[in-house]
Design an enzyme around this catalytic site. Sequence first.
Site, PDB file in Angstrom:
ATOM      1  N   GLN A 121      16.008 -14.238  43.284  1.00  0.00           N
ATOM      2  CA  GLN A 121      15.542 -14.599  42.043  1.00  0.00           C
ATOM      3  C   GLN A 121      16.224 -15.256  41.033  1.00  0.00           C
ATOM      4  OE1 GLN A 121      14.695 -10.231  41.117  1.00  0.00           O
ATOM      5  NE2 GLN A 121      15.102 -10.878  39.113  1.00  0.00           N
ATOM      6  N   HIS A 140      16.710   0.950  30.331  1.00  0.00           N
ATOM      7  CA  HIS A 140      16.345   1.386  31.854  1.00  0.00           C
ATOM      8  C   HIS A 140      15.974   2.858  31.865  1.00  0.00           C
ATOM      9  CE1 HIS A 140      18.858  -1.987  32.927  1.00  0.00           C
ATOM     10  NE2 HIS A 140      17.766  -2.317  33.574  1.00  0.00           N
ATOM     11  N   GLN A 155       7.133 -11.404  33.339  1.00  0.00           N
ATOM     12  CA  GLN A 155       7.488 -10.643  34.684  1.00  0.00           C
ATOM     13  C   GLN A 155       6.365  -9.637  35.035  1.00  0.00           C
ATOM     14  OE1 GLN A 155      11.320  -9.327  36.521  1.00  0.00           O
ATOM     15  NE2 GLN A 155      10.751  -7.694  35.564  1.00  0.00           N
TER      16      GLN A 155
HETATM   17  O1  PAF Z   1      13.583  -6.836  35.772  1.00  0.00           O
HETATM   18  C1  PAF Z   1      14.461  -6.626  36.700  1.00  0.00           C
HETATM   19  O2  PAF Z   1      15.624  -5.959  36.378  1.00  0.00           O
HETATM   20  C2  PAF Z   1      14.096  -7.491  37.991  1.00  0.00           C
HETATM   21  O3  PAF Z   1      13.648  -8.628  37.854  1.00  0.00           O
HETATM   22  C3  PAF Z   1      13.485  -6.661  39.063  1.00  0.00           C
HETATM   23  C4  PAF Z   1      12.131  -6.332  38.626  1.00  0.00           C
HETATM   24  C5  PAF Z   1      14.097  -5.431  39.282  1.00  0.00           C
HETATM   25  C6  PAF Z   1      13.319  -7.223  40.439  1.00  0.00           C
HETATM   26  O4  PAF Z   1      14.554  -7.623  40.870  1.00  0.00           O
END
Ligand code: PAF
Length: 274
Positions: free
Chosen positions: A52, A28, A147
């Site tokens: 999600q 991150h 994603q």
């Molecule tokens: O990849 C993630 O951590 C999540 O799927 C995101 C993009 C923050 C959406 O909640």
Amino acid sequence: MIKAIELLKAKSQIVGLVPTMGALHAGHLALVERALKKNDRVVVSIFVNPTQFDNSDDLKKYPRTLEKDVALLQTLSKDKILVYAPTVDDVYEGKTVSESFDFDGLEFEMEGRFRNGHFDGVGTIVKRLFEIIKPDSAYFGEKDFQQLQIIKKLVEKHDLPVTIVGCPIYRETSGLAMSSRNTRLKPAYKKAAPFIYKTLKTAKIKFGTKSANKVTEWVESQFAKQPLLKLEYFIIADEATLKTVKRKLNKKTYRAFIAVYADDIRLIDNIALN
Ligand code: PAF
């Protein structure tokens, strides 16, 4: 946050967004560092998005470490980062449900097959974050490659004024792809998990001379011998469509995708093949 963004926009400041679910790790931080280089201000959203998750236990156990996350972000910049850590009600305004999206079939492959409604949840939260933060660009890791492709599709289909930047997978020295879930691995599983990337690297070499089917069979046979790791899927797919490869074509770009259970923790990874 809405007021802060209005002020920044009034001063023509360029805003980057790094959406996260918190429990921040070096992967991150690499996204945030990249965003800091290109933007006047970087918003890091920290929100464990309930829509999600298809597994309530996974949602409940997802690590939440807000204070530690903020302290880590402060090591990168004291004044250029804004943290947006909303409550579920802030985001969903009392109706915690997903919108339903059409991502031209990308949503039905791999994770979409194993995690019911997952990409509707991701699409809903990411679209909502884009509406609130109005970022010029948003940064996503390639660990969640499906994603990333789906978010690019979301932007294209809804004509959203944001540039999506994909960033390489960040790995621990063992090769294990960094994930907030890694903190939950018990020692024996943590020791076993680097086998995932090791196998992906060998699969990449094998793909040079063998068919996708043969490589898949080989990977499945390797995981059958691993007592602590349970293979959910290994798939070689076309990077653009995410459809499983039947026959290799020279002009296409392929990637291998994997999902594995280590105990009750689901780990995913992928590797570019050509
Ligand atoms: O990849 C993630 O951590 C999540 O799927 C995101 C993009 C923050 C959406 O909640």
